[in-house]
Design an enzyme around this catalytic site. Structure first.
Site, PDB file in Angstrom:
ATOM      1  N   HIS A 152      -5.279  -3.172   1.820  1.00 49.03           N
ATOM      2  CA  HIS A 152      -5.745  -3.969   2.969  1.00 49.03           C
ATOM      3  C   HIS A 152      -6.467  -5.232   2.512  1.00 49.03           C
ATOM      4  O   HIS A 152      -7.485  -5.623   3.081  1.00 49.03           O
ATOM      5  CB  HIS A 152      -6.626  -3.139   3.893  1.00 49.03           C
ATOM      6  CG  HIS A 152      -5.896  -1.993   4.536  1.00 49.03           C
ATOM      7  ND1 HIS A 152      -5.341  -0.959   3.811  1.00 49.03           N
ATOM      8  CD2 HIS A 152      -5.606  -1.736   5.831  1.00 49.03           C
ATOM      9  CE1 HIS A 152      -4.748  -0.112   4.628  1.00 49.03           C
ATOM     10  NE2 HIS A 152      -4.880  -0.558   5.856  1.00 49.03           N
ATOM     11  N   SER A 159      -4.584   5.537   5.229  1.00 42.70           N
ATOM     12  CA  SER A 159      -4.371   4.086   5.253  1.00 42.70           C
ATOM     13  C   SER A 159      -4.022   3.525   3.879  1.00 42.70           C
ATOM     14  O   SER A 159      -3.188   2.640   3.745  1.00 42.70           O
ATOM     15  CB  SER A 159      -5.624   3.381   5.778  1.00 42.70           C
ATOM     16  OG  SER A 159      -5.939   3.844   7.061  1.00 42.70           O
ATOM     17  N   ARG A 194      -1.542  -4.495   3.595  1.00 43.26           N
ATOM     18  CA  ARG A 194      -1.230  -3.606   4.707  1.00 43.26           C
ATOM     19  C   ARG A 194       0.124  -3.961   5.327  1.00 43.26           C
ATOM     20  O   ARG A 194       0.809  -3.115   5.889  1.00 43.26           O
ATOM     21  CB  ARG A 194      -2.331  -3.749   5.766  1.00 43.26           C
ATOM     22  CG  ARG A 194      -2.042  -3.032   7.060  1.00 43.26           C
ATOM     23  CD  ARG A 194      -3.235  -3.105   8.005  1.00 43.26           C
ATOM     24  NE  ARG A 194      -2.945  -2.395   9.239  1.00 43.26           N
ATOM     25  CZ  ARG A 194      -2.515  -2.981  10.358  1.00 43.26           C
ATOM     26  NH1 ARG A 194      -2.354  -4.292  10.397  1.00 43.26           N
ATOM     27  NH2 ARG A 194      -2.275  -2.275  11.437  1.00 43.26           N
ATOM     28  N   ARG A 209       0.845  -1.207   0.000  1.00 44.62           N
ATOM     29  CA  ARG A 209       0.000   0.000   0.000  1.00 44.62           C
ATOM     30  C   ARG A 209       0.878   1.254   0.000  1.00 44.62           C
ATOM     31  O   ARG A 209       0.520   2.280  -0.582  1.00 44.62           O
ATOM     32  CB  ARG A 209      -0.960   0.007   1.186  1.00 44.62           C
ATOM     33  CG  ARG A 209      -0.278   0.001   2.528  1.00 44.62           C
ATOM     34  CD  ARG A 209      -1.256   0.132   3.675  1.00 44.62           C
ATOM     35  NE  ARG A 209      -0.619  -0.153   4.950  1.00 44.62           N
ATOM     36  CZ  ARG A 209      -0.875   0.497   6.075  1.00 44.62           C
ATOM     37  NH1 ARG A 209      -1.759   1.461   6.099  1.00 44.62           N
ATOM     38  NH2 ARG A 209      -0.265   0.156   7.186  1.00 44.62           N
ATOM     39  N   GLU A 245     -18.319   4.576  -1.242  1.00 45.64           N
ATOM     40  CA  GLU A 245     -17.607   3.788  -2.250  1.00 45.64           C
ATOM     41  C   GLU A 245     -18.416   3.600  -3.528  1.00 45.64           C
ATOM     42  O   GLU A 245     -17.851   3.576  -4.629  1.00 45.64           O
ATOM     43  CB  GLU A 245     -17.222   2.422  -1.675  1.00 45.64           C
ATOM     44  CG  GLU A 245     -16.242   2.485  -0.507  1.00 45.64           C
ATOM     45  CD  GLU A 245     -16.925   2.801   0.827  1.00 45.64           C
ATOM     46  OE1 GLU A 245     -18.171   2.790   0.886  1.00 45.64           O
ATOM     47  OE2 GLU A 245     -16.204   3.068   1.813  1.00 45.64           O
ATOM     48  N   PHE A 261     -14.236  -2.939   0.571  1.00 47.36           N
ATOM     49  CA  PHE A 261     -15.253  -1.949   0.194  1.00 47.36           C
ATOM     50  C   PHE A 261     -15.188  -1.612  -1.299  1.00 47.36           C
ATOM     51  O   PHE A 261     -16.115  -1.022  -1.839  1.00 47.36           O
ATOM     52  CB  PHE A 261     -15.085  -0.685   1.048  1.00 47.36           C
ATOM     53  CG  PHE A 261     -14.923  -0.993   2.514  1.00 47.36           C
ATOM     54  CD1 PHE A 261     -15.794  -1.888   3.135  1.00 47.36           C
ATOM     55  CD2 PHE A 261     -13.891  -0.448   3.259  1.00 47.36           C
ATOM     56  CE1 PHE A 261     -15.642  -2.215   4.471  1.00 47.36           C
ATOM     57  CE2 PHE A 261     -13.733  -0.769   4.598  1.00 47.36           C
ATOM     58  CZ  PHE A 261     -14.604  -1.656   5.220  1.00 47.36           C
TER      59      PHE A 261
END
Lengths: 282, 311
Positions: free
Chosen positions: B106, B34, B164, B7, B55, B80
């Site tokens: 993630h 994130s 992640r 990421r 989203e 998501f």
């Protein structure tokens, strides 16, 4: 708008209605009710307002229209055909195997269609992306989207209802085809989305309520939207589902069913009568 | 050796390859710290759009931008993106074939402590069903950055799967990334381990263990799960006669399924699929990898079983 032009547009809109019904009748499937209710708006947009070129449907700086209520494709196809994007005779191939006139609008396959739609709630969000692109590029094209009133029950409509005012997309105008009916009946009984105008106002939109079948009101709403800076405009159009076909008007049964031969012939003759009357005024 | 989460590579690659390309626009659904798109936001705020926690709208706005010539990167957690917004991706991006890049971070069980609600183990399966969707699951920093570059150069929808967890470097600076091409990291003749993402490192460890036991295992890294490099898989099936796949994903519909489809069609041989078979739980990534069999040891065990199944 002068009376003569209104008469001319009304004639075109009723031809669009005939095209839509011809398509649905030939396919023996489709959505006549909501197609007939937006015919006047589509006619105004494509014949009076939008910067488009039937010979160059993908012109870079054209105005865009996303039919968020994609099931009323017959009306969109009808107006595109009447405007010269393709031959109106194609309408009888609507929904037929191998035809480019798919049951719902498809980008890249149908000249003049700016986005694939059909799954409710998505088109208006795509329109937001188009309006944002224009802002990022400092371009002056405008983006229009037409939603059903039942479509407002889709949650993602309200995600976009937050987005467009947040990014001050004053180049975006949406129209809610407020005919009051959805498949299962009265919108206020199925899942009440009212008050529609106050909801959009609360989300930060400039809101105008008009009669969907009055060209002067359509014209002034669009001009008001263009003059409104810093926020998008939502035009709530009070409309008649099944407009101008006596037995279809205000009847939810015609949301998604095709007329039989007798009904089709009657509908066409009613519309021909209206057109004849209008032509006599010219 | 550097340890970088893919990421983080995503964020850095957006700056490196996205900032110079004026058509690139980065969208995020309130997770920029994130997903690391905040790296892009810092240097190019005018082309960063925060969508809020929305989203469905994000995927469609990305589609709208793409119709106007933009290369829209829609970024959020894999759960998501592929999960929540599947139908928006299918109908508003996949069906019209729009030039949208989905940066899904993630992904997988290595999300760890957040638990099963956030451990997306079905995204590859979901994205594979969309015609024309390209799926890239990079194994390290270098590969992840080059995946972003390739996504920008590719015309059409791309789903990029990032993790992640910080991972060891697999490749050096000379690595050439080729979209749709598998990479043979180690040759072998008794069986082939086909791995993707974090499991590539485990596959290499497994091959070493097997070597000590006298078993020669080929190791292939599949970074592009779709379109799959059929040639490298077919050759592996023909030349080694047994295949074990390993992925941080549900066993249905992911890399293992994709490989099995090709093997069945071109060169039938035993295929063992390593992946998860149930919802995950909270825990440290290493604990979870151990608990769900995403380890070199389990790969070794499966390779031996696959070899036994050879005719």
């Amino acid at each position: 708008m002068d009376a003569k032009r209104i008469t001319e547009l009304s004639i075109i809109a009723n031809k669009v209605r005939k095209d839509a019904l011809t398509g649905v009748y030939s396919a023996a499937a489709g959505h006549p009710g909501g197609s007939l209710s937006i015919a006047d708006l589509l006619t105004y947009l494509y014949f009076e307002e939008m910067n488009i070129d039937p010979k160059n449907p993908t012109m870079e700086d054209r105005d865009r229209l996303v039919l968020s209520k994609g099931h009323t494709a017959p009306a969109l196809y009808g107006v595109l055909a009447e405007r010269g994007f393709f031959d109106p005779a194609e309408m009888k191939n609507l929904r037929k195997f191998g035809s480019f006139l798919q049951g719902h609008p498809v980008l890249g396959k149908i000249p003049g269609v700016d986005m694939s739609t059909g799954s409710l709630g998505q088109g208006v969000c795509v329109a937001g992306g188009m309006a944002l692109a224009a802002k990022l590029d400092n371009k002056s094209y405008r983006v229009y989207s037409i939603l059903g009133d039942g479509e407002l029950e889709e949650g993602q409509v309200w995600e976009q209802a937050m987005f467009a005012p947040h990014y001050k997309l004053d180049n975006m105008t949406i129209f809610v085809d407020n005919n009051g009916l959805q498949i299962d009946g009265d919108i206020t009984k199925v899942m009440n989305p009212t008050p529609i105008d106050k909801k959009f106002e609360a989300f930060g939109w400039h809101v105008i309520v008009i009669d969907a079948h009055n060209y002067n009101e359509i014209e002034s709403a669009i001009n008001e939207a263009k003059a409104t800076k810093g926020k998008p405009t939502a035009v709530i159009m009070k409309s008649v589902k099944g407009k101008n076909v006596s037995f279809m008007e205000n009847n939810p049964a015609w949301h998604g069913s095709a007329p039989n031969e007798e009904q089709y012939n009657q509908a066409i003759s009613e519309l021909d009568e209206i057109i004849k009357g209008l032509e006599a005024q010219l | 050796m550097a340890k970088v989460a893919t990421r983080v590579s995503y964020g850095e690659a957006l700056v490196k390859y996205g900032v110079p390309n004026e058509n690139v626009v980065v969208l995020d659904a309130d997770l920029s710290k994130s997903t690391k798109t905040d790296t892009f936001k810092k240097v190019c705020p005018e082309r960063f759009i925060n969508m809020g926690i929305a989203e469905a709208d994000m995927m469609c706005v990305a589609a709208g931008l793409a119709t106007c010539g933009k290369i829209a990167f829609a970024s959020t957690f894999a759960m998501f993106a592929a999960g929540r917004a599947f139908e928006q991706i299918r109908n508003s991006i996949g069906y019209p074939g729009l030039n949208v890049k989905i940066g899904a971070t993630h992904a997988g069980i290595s999300v760890g402590e957040d638990g099963a609600s956030h451990q997306c183990l079905e995204d590859i399966a979901l994205m594979r069903t969309i015609p024309g969707m390209v799926i890239i699951n990079p194994a390290d920093d270098r590969e992840a950055q080059l995946a972003v570059k390739a996504a920008i150069e590719h015309q059409g929808p791309v789903y990029m799967r990032f993790g992640r967890l910080a991972v060891d470097d697999l490749y050096d600076d000379d690595y050439k990334f080729e979209l749709g091409k598998g990479v043979m990291l180690r040759d072998g003749k008794d069986a082939t381990i086909v791995a993707t993402g974090l499991l590539v490192q485990e596959a290499l460890k497994a091959a070493k263990i097997l070597e000590d036991e006298g078993i020669s295992a080929r190791v292939i890294n599949i970074h592009t799960i779709k379109p799959l490099d059929e040639e490298i898989i077919t050759a592996a099936a023909k030349e080694t006669g047994a295949i074990v796949t390993a992925e941080e994903h549900y066993i249905m519909g992911g890399l293992g399924s994709a490989v099995a489809e090709v093997v069945c069609k071109n060169a039938p041989c035993p295929v063992k699929i390593i992946g998860t078979e149930e919802f995950g739980q909270s825990g440290k990534p290493a604990e979870l990898f151990e608990a769900y069999g995403l380890t070199a040891e389990n790969i070794v065990k499966n390779v031996k079983e696959a070899i036994k199944l050879k005719k």
